[in-house]
Scaffold this motif. Structure first.
Motif: not given
Length: 305
Positions: A197, A210, A223
């Motif tokens: 990420e 990502f 995340m």
């Protein structure tokens, strides 16, 4: 076939990633050439690397026309990486091959899962390299060895280099912050894939990319940002793209890992139709998807139509 391939490549290079009707015939030609090439032939070709002479490359192309596209895409990418300079509020991505992308901003240039016969030619242009996992359609040993020898940051969860990472962590390279997280490739290969990420710093703020590599369980994603600008995904490794999108909330999803020459054409070498199906499914679910081809250059953010 040679003239058809050349015309098809010209069409792809003169159109954008969402002009599917304009590319339809060209994609059919490229797919037929791709299906003709066996994994064994491809491996012999790319592992020869930079040792091949121009005459040898020409001879290989005559036997396998898809190599014309493979080489032309790299020539285009190399030329553009060297000459295109993004402004302070934009990002440029190039789709090299499979899940491999080069990413450039006004302040940095790096690559993820870079795989090409000639990838070492751009080592001096790259600030660092990320590799998602230890399958040889996502890197070449020659590139990793050369990158390490050049003393540049190389991040992976398997290659012995200063950037080796076997745990979830956060790395920073100048204006780039990267959250690393391990996921399963399949039920057998657990914690095998390293997802990235990536937070890029632009004049207007953060831009998030990502890359999930060959992850097959989106529920494993952890995340750090509530939404991302670009999601790079392999759609046929057990992962259901719509489920992943509901977790990631991407503005743009790039369908990748199609026409992968390491795999037999009738097993795991996914056709362009897979990408078109995912685009339709994404649209039905309110997500913007696109299918990039080898050599594709994408300027982001996309201009609103």
């Amino acid at each position: 076939m040679q003239s058809e391939i050349e015309d098809a490549v010209k069409t792809v290079f003169s159109t954008s990633m969402e002009e599917y009707e304009a590319r339809k015939n060209a994609m059919s030609v490229l797919e037929a050439a791709n299906w003709h090439c066996t994994p064994e032939t491809f491996k012999q070709y790319y592992t020869a690397g930079l040792t091949l002479t121009p005459d040898e490359v020409k001879s290989r192309i005559e036997r396998e026309p898809v190599f014309f596209y493979y080489e032309a895409a790299w020539d285009k990418i190399r030329r553009e990486v060297e000459t295109v300079q993004p402004d302070a509020d934009s990002v440029v991505l190039w789709h090299v091959y499979n899940m491999g992308y080069i990413i450039k901003t006004a302040e940095t240039c790096f690559a993820i899962d870079l795989h090409h016969r000639r990838s070492e030619e751009l080592i001096d242009k790259l600030d660092f390299l990320l590799v998602t996992h230890n399958h040889d359609d996502h890197y070449t040993t020659r590139l990793l060895t050369s990158f390490r020898a050049a003393g540049k940051p190389l991040v992976s969860n398997f290659f012995p280099a200063p950037g080796y990472q076997a745990i979830d962590t956060v790395l920073e390279f100048g204006p780039v912050k990267i959250h690393l997280h391990r996921t399963d490739h399949n039920p057998t290969l657990q914690n095998f894939v390293m997802t990235y990420e990536i937070e890029l710093t632009l004049k207007s703020g953060k831009f998030i990319i990502f890359h999930s590599g060959d992850s097959h369980r989106p529920e494993q994603f952890r995340m750090k940002n509530p939404a991302v600008d670009v999601y790079i995904v392999h759609p046929r490794v057990g992962l259901k793209v719509p489920e992943a999108q509901k977790i990631i909330h991407p503005k743009l999803t790039l369908i990748s890992h199609l026409h992968e020459l390491h795999h037999p054409y009738n097993k795991w070498r996914w056709p362009y139709s897979v990408g078109l199906d995912e685009i339709a499914a994404g649209k039905a679910n309110g997500f913007h998807c696109a299918m990039t081809l080898w050599g594709e250059m994408i300027r982001l953010p996309l201009k609103q139509k």
